[in-house]
Design a protein around this motif. Structure first.
Motif, mmCIF file in Angstrom:
data_model
loop_
_atom_site.group_PDB
_atom_site.id
_atom_site.type_symbol
_atom_site.label_atom_id
_atom_site.label_comp_id
_atom_site.label_asym_id
_atom_site.label_seq_id
_atom_site.Cartn_x
_atom_site.Cartn_y
_atom_site.Cartn_z
ATOM 1 N N THR A 157 0.718 -1.263 -0.022
ATOM 2 C CA THR A 157 -0.040 0.063 0.027
ATOM 3 C C THR A 157 0.803 1.272 0.070
ATOM 4 O O THR A 157 0.582 2.261 -0.712
ATOM 5 C CB THR A 157 -0.906 0.042 1.051
ATOM 6 O OG1 THR A 157 -1.805 -1.125 1.094
ATOM 7 C CG2 THR A 157 -1.688 1.215 1.143
ATOM 8 N N ASP A 179 -4.905 -0.688 -3.943
ATOM 9 C CA ASP A 179 -5.932 -1.566 -4.062
ATOM 10 C C ASP A 179 -6.664 -1.629 -2.706
ATOM 11 O O ASP A 179 -6.205 -1.136 -1.700
ATOM 12 C CB ASP A 179 -5.434 -2.978 -4.314
ATOM 13 C CG ASP A 179 -4.823 -3.122 -5.659
ATOM 14 O OD1 ASP A 179 -5.276 -2.561 -6.764
ATOM 15 O OD2 ASP A 179 -3.911 -4.012 -5.808
ATOM 16 N N ALA A 180 -8.032 -2.213 -2.849
ATOM 17 C CA ALA A 180 -8.776 -2.210 -1.807
ATOM 18 C C ALA A 180 -7.992 -3.199 -0.672
ATOM 19 O O ALA A 180 -7.340 -4.117 -1.110
ATOM 20 C CB ALA A 180 -10.065 -2.837 -1.891
ATOM 21 N N ASP A 223 -8.224 1.496 -0.955
ATOM 22 C CA ASP A 223 -8.680 2.292 -2.249
ATOM 23 C C ASP A 223 -9.286 3.787 -1.798
ATOM 24 O O ASP A 223 -9.272 4.669 -2.697
ATOM 25 C CB ASP A 223 -9.715 1.727 -3.215
ATOM 26 C CG ASP A 223 -10.858 0.838 -2.426
ATOM 27 O OD1 ASP A 223 -10.687 0.834 -1.128
ATOM 28 O OD2 ASP A 223 -11.770 0.419 -3.046
ATOM 29 N N ASP A 272 -7.930 7.210 -2.866
ATOM 30 C CA ASP A 272 -8.074 8.369 -4.158
ATOM 31 C C ASP A 272 -8.462 9.773 -3.611
ATOM 32 O O ASP A 272 -8.155 10.656 -4.423
ATOM 33 C CB ASP A 272 -9.150 7.445 -4.775
ATOM 34 C CG ASP A 272 -10.825 7.560 -4.139
ATOM 35 O OD1 ASP A 272 -10.624 7.603 -2.711
ATOM 36 O OD2 ASP A 272 -11.664 7.786 -4.536
#
Length: 150
Positions: free
Chosen positions: A92, A108-109, A112, A115
């Motif tokens: 992450t 990625d989740a 996320d 963003d």
């Protein structure tokens, strides 16, 4: 110099709401690991305390003294950090760094939510503060793993 519209976009309501509601804001008593990191350019600091159980974060606390962007980043981390491994945290952190510095995709989740910090790409002087909580968490995990092997 940034225009007023750029700054409004950067400091969105979502960022300000995250900054005001950082999970796990209290330091832990007797953590397995504790790491304090400082962003030299802006002076932001984050101290992360954590425990690891079976290779994942089982307890977490953070003391965040940063700008709204650094606080928002710490909030996103705090919302998702429990149960995460060193590999997940490092992936992450690396993805967020690439998103900010190289225009890469959002992590990625379950991370996320970063963003919201995409508008900060153009503000390189804020990148270190945004990455601070993830950097401190990755270092604290490494410290806990070293202590477990000693």
């Amino acid at each position: 110099m940034a225009s007023d519209n750029d700054l409004i976009k950067l400091y969105s309501q979502r960022i300000l709401a995250l900054a005001a509601d950082i999970p796990y804001r209290a330091r832990l008593d007797a953590p397995q690991a504790s790491v304090k990191k400082r962003a030299p350019l802006c002076g932001s600091t984050v101290t992360v305390d954590l425990d690891m159980t079976d290779g994942v974060i089982s307890r977490f606390g953070q003391d965040v003294k940063a700008c709204a962007l650094g606080q928002a980043s710490a909030a996103i981390l705090g919302q998702n950090v429990l149960g995460r491994s060193r590999a997940e945290v490092e992936a992450t952190r690396d993805a967020l760094r690439a998103m900010l510095k190289d225009g890469g995709p959002v992590p990625d989740a379950p991370f996320d939510g970063y963003d919201v910090l995409e508008p900060a790409r153009d503000y390189r002087n804020r990148h270190a503060s945004i990455l601070l909580s993830l950097d401190a968490t990755a270092d604290a995990i490494a410290e806990a793993e070293r202590a477990a092997c000693a």
